[in-house]
Design a protein around this motif. Structure first.
Motif, PDB file in Angstrom:
ATOM      1  N   GLU A   1       0.672  -0.887  -0.054  1.00  0.00           N
ATOM      2  CA  GLU A   1       0.004   0.133   0.156  1.00  0.00           C
ATOM      3  C   GLU A   1       0.823   1.596   0.019  1.00  0.00           C
ATOM      4  N   GLU A   2       2.022   1.399   0.663  1.00  0.00           N
ATOM      5  CA  GLU A   2       2.700   2.580   0.982  1.00  0.00           C
ATOM      6  C   GLU A   2       3.620   3.073  -0.031  1.00  0.00           C
ATOM      7  N   MET A   3       3.595   1.644  -1.120  1.00  0.00           N
ATOM      8  CA  MET A   3       4.668   1.548  -2.475  1.00  0.00           C
ATOM      9  C   MET A   3       3.818   1.992  -3.500  1.00  0.00           C
ATOM     10  N   LEU A   4       2.638   1.736  -3.037  1.00  0.00           N
ATOM     11  CA  LEU A   4       1.753   1.913  -4.401  1.00  0.00           C
ATOM     12  C   LEU A   4       1.626   3.579  -4.216  1.00  0.00           C
ATOM     13  N   LYS A   5       1.171   4.201  -3.430  1.00  0.00           N
ATOM     14  CA  LYS A   5       0.785   5.327  -2.864  1.00  0.00           C
ATOM     15  C   LYS A   5       2.346   6.503  -3.246  1.00  0.00           C
ATOM     16  N   LEU A   6       3.022   5.941  -3.443  1.00  0.00           N
ATOM     17  CA  LEU A   6       4.129   7.355  -3.647  1.00  0.00           C
ATOM     18  C   LEU A   6       4.525   6.859  -4.712  1.00  0.00           C
ATOM     19  N   VAL A   7       3.586   6.055  -5.965  1.00  0.00           N
ATOM     20  CA  VAL A   7       3.468   6.335  -7.980  1.00  0.00           C
ATOM     21  C   VAL A   7       3.086   7.916  -7.506  1.00  0.00           C
ATOM     22  N   PRO A   8       3.711   8.590  -8.746  1.00  0.00           N
ATOM     23  CA  PRO A   8       2.618   9.554  -9.190  1.00  0.00           C
ATOM     24  C   PRO A   8       1.782   9.704  -9.687  1.00  0.00           C
ATOM     25  N   ASN A   9       0.600  10.344  -8.935  1.00  0.00           N
ATOM     26  CA  ASN A   9      -0.175  11.024  -9.992  1.00  0.00           C
ATOM     27  C   ASN A   9      -0.221  11.483 -11.453  1.00  0.00           C
ATOM     28  N   GLU A  10       0.367  11.822 -11.974  1.00  0.00           N
ATOM     29  CA  GLU A  10       0.213  12.387 -12.779  1.00  0.00           C
ATOM     30  C   GLU A  10       1.095  10.925 -14.196  1.00  0.00           C
ATOM     31  N   LEU A  11       1.349  10.023 -13.905  1.00  0.00           N
ATOM     32  CA  LEU A  11       1.498   8.672 -14.616  1.00  0.00           C
ATOM     33  C   LEU A  11       0.110   7.825 -14.194  1.00  0.00           C
TER      34      LEU A  11
END
Length: 303
Positions: free
Chosen positions: A176-186
């Protein structure tokens, strides 16, 4: 106001005030505290590893890695932990195959689909509760439900079920923490190109967070690889080689160490130290493999 002549330009000079003596002393003091905390954390770790290596190497040999304890008395020399090594690898593998898909899908729901939903809040709450439950409770649950209620026998699979309960919350939280670090711009760029949400998650989000997810999975495996209490209640102790995790008692390295340390003689205790060293080596090798996989899948700039 007169304009600058001959192409001269005004330049602004920034004057940096000197750092006061008090601030430098505070900075040195905080740095000293950080280094002291680092030393306090490292000294016990190094001492434990040194003690295990020192006592384990004296007994660790090919006989120990290729033989079981069948027909070996506690005071007899020889014998080994092959049956326990095989059991640990199979139990941890089955627990990983159970917990990783469930934990990863749960993390994807919480991050990508569950924003503001009541179900997501309930799931997050129960994941937090599961993170703090004692390992013996997971073993007791499998003992009561899987063995006593459903009537299945002691087996490596029962132990793997208990270990998977302990692995799931760690996998969920780390993913969950790793997925939250993915930028929303992508995500937004992918949606702008007309890519469906599920394909954006599979092709964009998961590959971007892959390295962190693998690290979280390895942390979960390292946590359950040394658990003894769930295996005592679900796997049982045996001295024979049992390659079938679905039928009959199956030894594990934590159980092997527990069994040998309970025998009051130097020969059995030496075997326990060797088993502890073997367990540490297995966890280190798994972490090394995970890091190699993460490096191989990482973007070229990150290598």
């Amino acid at each position: 106001m007169t304009a600058p002549q001959n192409g001269a330009a005004f330049r602004t000079v920034n004057v940096v005030a000197p750092v006061s003596v008090g601030r430098r002393l505070k900075n040195r003091f905080v740095q000293g505290l950080v280094w002291l905390a680092f030393a306090v954390a490292v000294v016990p770790l190094v001492s434990v590893i040194w003690l295990v290596v020192k006592n384990g190497l004296a007994r660790l040999d090919m006989t120990f890695l290729t033989h079981s304890m069948r027909n070996i008395a506690p005071r007899d020399p020889g014998g080994g932990a092959y049956h326990a090594i095989l059991g640990t690898l199979e139990q941890v593998l089955i627990a990983t195959l159970i917990s990783v898909p469930i934990g990863l899908l749960t993390a994807i729901y919480l991050v990508e689909y569950g924003n503001g939903r009541r179900l997501a809040r309930y799931i997050s709450f129960f994941v937090d509760v599961m993170t703090g439950i004692p390992s013996v409770v997971a073993g007791l649950f499998i003992l009561a439900f899987w063995i006593l209620v459903l009537g299945f026998t002691y087996s490596g699979f029962a132990g793997a079920l208990a270990l998977s309960i302990l692995m799931m919350p760690t996998v969920v939280r780390s993913a969950e923490e790793m997925l939250k670090l993915v930028p929303n711009e992508l995500r937004e760029a992918s949606y702008a190109l007309g890519v469906p949400k599920w394909k954006t998650i599979v092709r964009i989000v998961l590959p971007t967070a892959f390295t962190g997810i693998v690290t979280g999975i390895m942390l979960a495996i390292a946590r359950v690889a040394g658990e003894t209490a769930p295996l005592l209640l679900t796997v049982f102790i045996t001295t024979s080689i049992n390659p079938d995790p679905f039928n009959g008692p199956q030894m594990g390295l934590p159980l092997f160490i527990f069994d040998q340390m309970g025998r009051p003689n130097d020969t059995a205790i030496d075997r326990a130290w060797a088993g502890a060293l073997t367990l540490i080596v297995i966890v280190m090798l798994l972490n090394l493999v995970a890091r190699l996989i993460a490096w191989w899948r990482a973007p070229a700039k990150a290598r």
